[in-house]
Design a protein around this motif. Structure first.
Motif, PDB file in Angstrom:
ATOM      1  N   GLY A 282       0.824  -1.207   0.000  1.00 14.65           N
ATOM      2  CA  GLY A 282       0.000   0.000   0.000  1.00 14.65           C
ATOM      3  C   GLY A 282       0.854   1.250   0.000  1.00 14.65           C
ATOM      4  O   GLY A 282       2.002   1.245  -0.460  1.00 14.65           O
ATOM      5  N   ASP A 283       0.321   2.342   0.538  1.00 12.58           N
ATOM      6  CA  ASP A 283       1.038   3.619   0.581  1.00 12.58           C
ATOM      7  C   ASP A 283       1.381   3.941   2.033  1.00 12.58           C
ATOM      8  O   ASP A 283       0.596   4.548   2.761  1.00 12.58           O
ATOM      9  CB  ASP A 283       0.175   4.721  -0.029  1.00 12.58           C
ATOM     10  CG  ASP A 283       0.931   6.033  -0.201  1.00 12.58           C
ATOM     11  OD1 ASP A 283       2.108   6.092   0.185  1.00 12.58           O
ATOM     12  OD2 ASP A 283       0.328   6.994  -0.707  1.00 12.58           O
ATOM     13  N   LEU A 284       2.558   3.550   2.472  1.00 11.89           N
ATOM     14  CA  LEU A 284       2.946   3.664   3.872  1.00 11.89           C
ATOM     15  C   LEU A 284       3.257   5.098   4.284  1.00 11.89           C
ATOM     16  O   LEU A 284       3.030   5.476   5.440  1.00 11.89           O
ATOM     17  CB  LEU A 284       4.169   2.786   4.141  1.00 11.89           C
ATOM     18  CG  LEU A 284       3.988   1.287   3.893  1.00 11.89           C
ATOM     19  CD1 LEU A 284       5.326   0.567   4.004  1.00 11.89           C
ATOM     20  CD2 LEU A 284       2.987   0.698   4.867  1.00 11.89           C
ATOM     21  N   ASN A 285       3.799   5.891   3.380  1.00 15.64           N
ATOM     22  CA  ASN A 285       4.151   7.271   3.732  1.00 15.64           C
ATOM     23  C   ASN A 285       3.204   8.295   3.124  1.00 15.64           C
ATOM     24  O   ASN A 285       3.463   9.499   3.174  1.00 15.64           O
ATOM     25  CB  ASN A 285       5.599   7.574   3.323  1.00 15.64           C
ATOM     26  CG  ASN A 285       5.841   7.386   1.831  1.00 15.64           C
ATOM     27  OD1 ASN A 285       5.005   6.813   1.124  1.00 15.64           O
ATOM     28  ND2 ASN A 285       6.974   7.870   1.352  1.00 15.64           N
ATOM     29  N   ASN A 286       2.093   7.833   2.546  1.00 19.61           N
ATOM     30  CA  ASN A 286       1.007   8.698   2.066  1.00 19.61           C
ATOM     31  C   ASN A 286       1.503   9.755   1.081  1.00 19.61           C
ATOM     32  O   ASN A 286       1.103  10.917   1.148  1.00 19.61           O
ATOM     33  CB  ASN A 286       0.298   9.363   3.248  1.00 19.61           C
ATOM     34  CG  ASN A 286      -1.057   9.928   2.873  1.00 19.61           C
ATOM     35  OD1 ASN A 286      -1.665   9.504   1.884  1.00 19.61           O
ATOM     36  ND2 ASN A 286      -1.538  10.887   3.646  1.00 19.61           N
ATOM     37  N   ASP A 287       2.344   9.328   0.125  1.00 14.01           N
ATOM     38  CA  ASP A 287       2.856  10.277  -0.868  1.00 14.01           C
ATOM     39  C   ASP A 287       2.248  10.048  -2.247  1.00 14.01           C
ATOM     40  O   ASP A 287       2.660  10.682  -3.227  1.00 14.01           O
ATOM     41  CB  ASP A 287       4.376  10.198  -0.949  1.00 14.01           C
ATOM     42  CG  ASP A 287       4.884   8.841  -1.461  1.00 14.01           C
ATOM     43  OD1 ASP A 287       4.064   7.901  -1.582  1.00 14.01           O
ATOM     44  OD2 ASP A 287       6.100   8.722  -1.722  1.00 14.01           O
ATOM     45  N   GLY A 288       1.274   9.123  -2.344  1.00 18.36           N
ATOM     46  CA  GLY A 288       0.625   8.861  -3.624  1.00 18.36           C
ATOM     47  C   GLY A 288       1.264   7.754  -4.430  1.00 18.36           C
ATOM     48  O   GLY A 288       0.708   7.341  -5.457  1.00 18.36           O
ATOM     49  N   ASN A 361       4.098   6.063   8.470  1.00 17.94           N
ATOM     50  CA  ASN A 361       4.113   7.521   8.526  1.00 17.94           C
ATOM     51  C   ASN A 361       5.257   8.012   7.652  1.00 17.94           C
ATOM     52  O   ASN A 361       5.951   7.211   7.029  1.00 17.94           O
ATOM     53  CB  ASN A 361       4.218   8.049   9.973  1.00 17.94           C
ATOM     54  CG  ASN A 361       5.481   7.605  10.685  1.00 17.94           C
ATOM     55  OD1 ASN A 361       6.586   7.849  10.197  1.00 17.94           O
ATOM     56  ND2 ASN A 361       5.333   6.935  11.821  1.00 17.94           N
ATOM     57  N   SER A 362       5.473   9.290   7.592  1.00 20.76           N
ATOM     58  CA  SER A 362       6.492   9.821   6.677  1.00 20.76           C
ATOM     59  C   SER A 362       7.904   9.558   7.166  1.00 20.76           C
ATOM     60  O   SER A 362       8.863   9.781   6.423  1.00 20.76           O
ATOM     61  CB  SER A 362       6.283  11.329   6.483  1.00 20.76           C
ATOM     62  OG  SER A 362       6.314  12.001   7.732  1.00 20.76           O
TER      63      SER A 362
END
Length: 528
Positions: A282-288, A361-362
């Motif tokens: 998935g997108d672990l660091n929420n950057d798209g 998270n980032s």
């Protein structure tokens, strides 16, 4: 100069604050159990919305169902539990499928999989195999597109092509962007081959021929759209038979509308021991960009954040402890367990009888944020994720399908436990910002560790720290010093040592490292 006694109260307050903010356990929202001794209930778990109501459902395989000691052979059984608000331990299976053995011989269920949305209706599809034991050519591949009143009427039945021995069907995602998810097929036909079965038409296309061997674990896996170009990507990992010795190689194939896969990226090629099966995360660091687990080695489970310019030589994060189940990585899954917009990772180890959670998270630091041990043997054999109770948080299903030893001597039906995600799950160790290049860093492992063993302490320092005095001390949560090294001169920028801790009880401890004027305090846990 501040001494440790000035730091300990602050450290304790921070630990207490973290404990107050974070939930110390993901609650069990359901406990599912097999029907009879040695059924293997939970050998495989699949998550998908089978009844198309917007909630992920749980599919459980009991491959040894029907077995009775010196009486009847196993034939296998599949259970589909419809989930949603109100799902709990009392929820019965909505659908079941049993293997058959008239006169003692018949079809036995062997595999269940989520193969993605192969018919393009917006819902993932269920894949089940069965066959007659020891009878060549008897295997059937059954596809169920969901919203189906029973499992005895597959929407599509396929069979192996002549002279083929098929080892795996795996979901690749939508490789060519046509709206249908595609399937990777790994098989032998004289030599090892890897094909794509295109969703929608179910036509086959060869990707690679002649490399690898059934003697070694290999994998053809979808890893998501890691470069955010609208096409899902996949990897093939195998052992290459070379005159200079066998080496491990993983190749990365980028999806494209032209269906051309002639120039893959060599992700890693090494004689060192690594796993060869990648996993989408998935997108672990929420950057798209979608992220993935590349491989595991002695340093951890190495994952890469998706990017337009992926660097295979540099992992983004190494997850520890190394919990991934078997060599096919069936112990790894992902989902947003605390609904904060970042996907999270769950990894299970049935050897250790536990699973762990790493919250995305980032600035993931790679150390697990929470873990759950169990006294049940093989706990963590299979995992699946989904919002099973409909509360907006992704949950974790974990199985313990069988005991060790001779089955007639036990009474163990197999279990699947479902742990509820919640908004109180917070990362305990992740930094606000990445470590500065000149910052003292300390790595402890394994963490947690068993009582009576030893812990490895690795110290990373800037070059300017060479020649400084270094000392290491261990304290309990009360601030009492339990271990201390004499001062020694640091000769290199990286130093490792093994600290024996045979007499320490289970619990939380603090390791303080001091190099010159820099100090670093790290936590570690000892388990019974």
């Amino acid at each position: 100069m501040a001494t440790l006694k000035h730091y300990i109260p602050v450290i304790i307050l921070l630990l207490i604050s973290n404990m107050a903010l974070a939930l110390t356990d993901m609650p069990v929202i359901a406990e599912l159990q097999g029907e009879h001794n040695a059924s293997g209930f939970g050998y495989q778990i699949v998550s998908l919305d089978f009844n198309h109501d917007g909630y992920k459902d749980i599919v459980v395989l009991a491959p040894f169902y029907g077995w009775a000691y010196q009486s009847t052979p196993s034939r296998g059984k599949v259970y589909v539990y419809y989930c949603g608000p109100g799902f709990n331990s009392s929820t019965p299976p909505a659908l079941t499928l049993e293997g058959e053995y008239p006169n003692g011989n018949g079809r036995k269920i062997g595999v269940v999989r989520n193969v993605g949305d192969v018919n393009g209706d917006g819902f993932d599809d269920l894949f089940i195999t069965d066959g007659i034991p020891n009878q060549a050519g008897s295997v059937r591949y059954m596809y169920f597109f969901g919203d189906n009143p029973d499992l005895y009427s597959p929407d599509l039945i396929d069979t192996p092509q002549a002279n083929q021995v098929v080892y795996e069907h795996s979901s690749l995602g939508d490789i060519d962007g046509d709206g249908f998810d595609d399937i990777g097929i790994r098989y032998t036909e004289g030599v090892y081959k890897y094909d794509i079965m295109w969703g929608g038409t179910f036509d086959r296309q060869s990707v690679m021929v002649g490399e690898g061997s059934p003697s070694y674990i290999s994998g053809m896996k979808g890893i998501g759209d890691i470069n955010n170009d609208g096409y899902d990507d996949f990897t093939i990992g195998l052992v290459h038979n070379d005159t200079g010795g066998n080496y491990n190689i993983i190749r990365l194939y980028y999806g494209n509308a032209e269906r051309v896969f002639s120039n893959p990226l060599v992700f890693i090629q090494t004689y060192s021991g690594i796993s060869r099966v990648c996993k989408a995360l998935g997108d672990l660091n929420n950057d798209g960009y979608e992220d993935f687990l590349g491989y595991a080695d002695d340093e951890g489970m190495k994952l890469w954040f998706g990017s337009d310019n992926l660097n295979p030589a540099q992992a983004s994060v190494a997850l520890n402890p190394v919990y991934y189940g078997d060599e096919y990585m069936n112990g790894i899954a992902y989902g947003d367990f605390n609904n904060d917009g970042y996907d999270d990772v769950v990894g299970a180890s049935y050897y250790e009888q536990r699973f762990a959670v790493w919250l995305g998270n980032s600035n993931m630091d790679g150390y697990r944020d929470w873990q759950k041990p169990s006294a049940l043997e093989n706990f963590g054999y299979s995992v699946a994720t989904g919002d099973y109770d409909g509360d907006g948080y992704c949950d974790i299903a974990v199985s313990a399908p069988f005991e060790q030893g001779e089955w007639p001597m036990h009474n163990y039906t197999g279990y699947v436990f479902v742990y509820g995600g919640n908004g109180q799950m917070v990362a305990g160790d992740d930094p606000i910002a990445p470590p500065a290049p000149k910052q003292l860093r300390v790595s402890l492992g394994p963490n947690p560790l068993r009582a009576g063993s030893a812990i490895s302490c690795t110290i990373h320092c800037p070059d300017s720290a060479k020649g400084e005095n270094m000392e290491i001390a261990i304290f309990n949560i009360k601030g009492q010093r339990l271990y201390h090294t004499n001062k020694q001169v640091l000769a290199t920028s990286e130093f490792s040592t093994i600290i024996p801790i045979p007499t320490l009880a289970s619990g939380l401890y603090l390791c303080k490292v001091k190099v010159g004027e820099q100090e670093k305090v790290s936590k570690f846990t000892i388990l019974k």
